[in-house]
Design an enzyme around this catalytic site. Sequence first.
Site, PDB file in Angstrom:
ATOM      1  N   ASP A 202      34.974 128.822  -5.430  1.00 36.54           N
ATOM      2  CA  ASP A 202      35.380 130.123  -5.161  1.00 36.54           C
ATOM      3  C   ASP A 202      34.945 130.877  -6.456  1.00 36.54           C
ATOM      4  O   ASP A 202      34.354 130.415  -7.494  1.00 36.54           O
ATOM      5  CB  ASP A 202      36.830 130.014  -4.811  1.00 36.54           C
ATOM      6  CG  ASP A 202      37.496 129.576  -5.864  1.00 36.54           C
ATOM      7  OD1 ASP A 202      37.185 129.347  -7.098  1.00 36.54           O
ATOM      8  OD2 ASP A 202      38.750 129.045  -5.840  1.00 36.54           O
ATOM      9  N   LYS A 224      36.316 134.382  -2.541  1.00 38.74           N
ATOM     10  CA  LYS A 224      37.298 135.320  -1.916  1.00 38.74           C
ATOM     11  C   LYS A 224      37.601 136.372  -2.803  1.00 38.74           C
ATOM     12  O   LYS A 224      38.833 136.298  -3.444  1.00 38.74           O
ATOM     13  CB  LYS A 224      38.618 134.281  -1.424  1.00 38.74           C
ATOM     14  CG  LYS A 224      38.359 133.367  -0.553  1.00 38.74           C
ATOM     15  CD  LYS A 224      39.767 132.747  -0.400  1.00 38.74           C
ATOM     16  CE  LYS A 224      39.659 131.672   0.915  1.00 38.74           C
ATOM     17  NZ  LYS A 224      39.607 132.493   2.341  1.00 38.74           N
ATOM     18  N   MET A 339      48.062 137.507  -8.927  1.00 40.74           N
ATOM     19  CA  MET A 339      47.473 138.387  -7.799  1.00 40.74           C
ATOM     20  C   MET A 339      48.202 139.703  -7.430  1.00 40.74           C
ATOM     21  O   MET A 339      48.289 140.064  -6.655  1.00 40.74           O
ATOM     22  CB  MET A 339      47.003 137.675  -6.762  1.00 40.74           C
ATOM     23  CG  MET A 339      46.035 136.399  -6.772  1.00 40.74           C
ATOM     24  SD  MET A 339      46.034 135.474  -5.145  1.00 40.74           S
ATOM     25  CE  MET A 339      47.716 134.742  -5.055  1.00 40.74           C
TER      26      MET A 339
END
Length: 409
Positions: A202, A224, A339
């Site tokens: 990722d 992602k 995040m």
Amino acid sequence: MTSNPYPLGLRLDGRRVVVVGGGAVATRRVPALLDAGADVLLVAPELTPALRARVDAGRLHWVPRRFVPEDLDGAWLVQVAIDDPLAAASVSAVAAERRIFCVRADDRTAATAWTPAVTRHGPVTVAVLGGGDPRRAMTVRDAIRDLLAVRVAPDGIAGRSDASTGTTAGRVALVGAGPGDPELITVKGWRLLTEADVVVADRLVPGLLLDELRPDVELVDASKIPYGPSRAQEEINQILVDRALAGAFVVRLKGGDPYVFGRGGEELLACAEAGVPVTVVPGVTSSIAAPAAAGIPVTHRGVAHEFTVVSGHLAPDSPASLVRWDALAGLRGTLVILMGLKNLAAITATLIAHGRPPQTPAAVVQEATTGAQRVLRSTLDAVAADALAADLRPPAVVVVGDVVGTLDA
């Protein structure tokens, strides 16, 4: 008789390096060039999501088209990372005319420079050339890395696990790569990475780990990128299962820890349903590592007896959010938000509305443990505006609590 190559360490800091191609090979090679401080110009019609993320972060320049001779103006080195022999030959011909060394992924014999198998141990970098045989170079490189781990590690622990490796076919390993510094991957995680036939990586994995993969390893970019291009989780699951059922040893390499907001559980369940055995290798999570790298302990005697890690990828008022922000506001300990940069203004406003003092110390740590780490210190009521003014970007970890200033001199 072919002469031996002349080994040389290139000091590329601030010097232009042109990379032609935007696929898996470029994804593996660009991180080492950036780590060397090179001014990288990437020439390719399309990019992998991982490379696009580096472009968006301002780490390199991208020209979205096919190569033209003028691209080599001012270049010190060119890396041809395409599998079209005719196109690669045209690039190396231009490089030869301009006396610029050229690395070619498609044909080592036609190149004027080779990329060695590399291992890094702190300030020590070892580069191995295998006489044109990449497998030989990787074997020697791995032996040297093990030796360095034994001789240099302060605890004297060897670089490889004592467990027998056995067969590596037809299985999956979910490996946490750590928060950003390639040396923070665990010994077991690195060992499995060297054994892999397929690596599904990722966006947040340390790029230098990809640079150390065997040339024959299939690299699948499953990046992602937040609010940008993505590969559906179902497709990632299917890739893991299909490659393993075909007899490959697949390493799913994930930033941080596989289970901390990493969807590792979903991948394990998909493999289990298909009858594919899975090994889980925990990784150093950024929820602890990022604050630590910024000089912030998530707990401290007399200051915080608890810490809570929460995802901020959904706004507090989102119907899909599972977070009780009102309850978190009433806690006295440390709050670590992953995040959450995009929704930071809404998150901080919600915490304050539910009783968290506006002057509570807060910090944002961007790209923790890497050479690009940035740390912003503020207060709960101002941190969102301060982060926006400082142009902080993901990946970033937000820390809220009195521990933010505990270790300040």
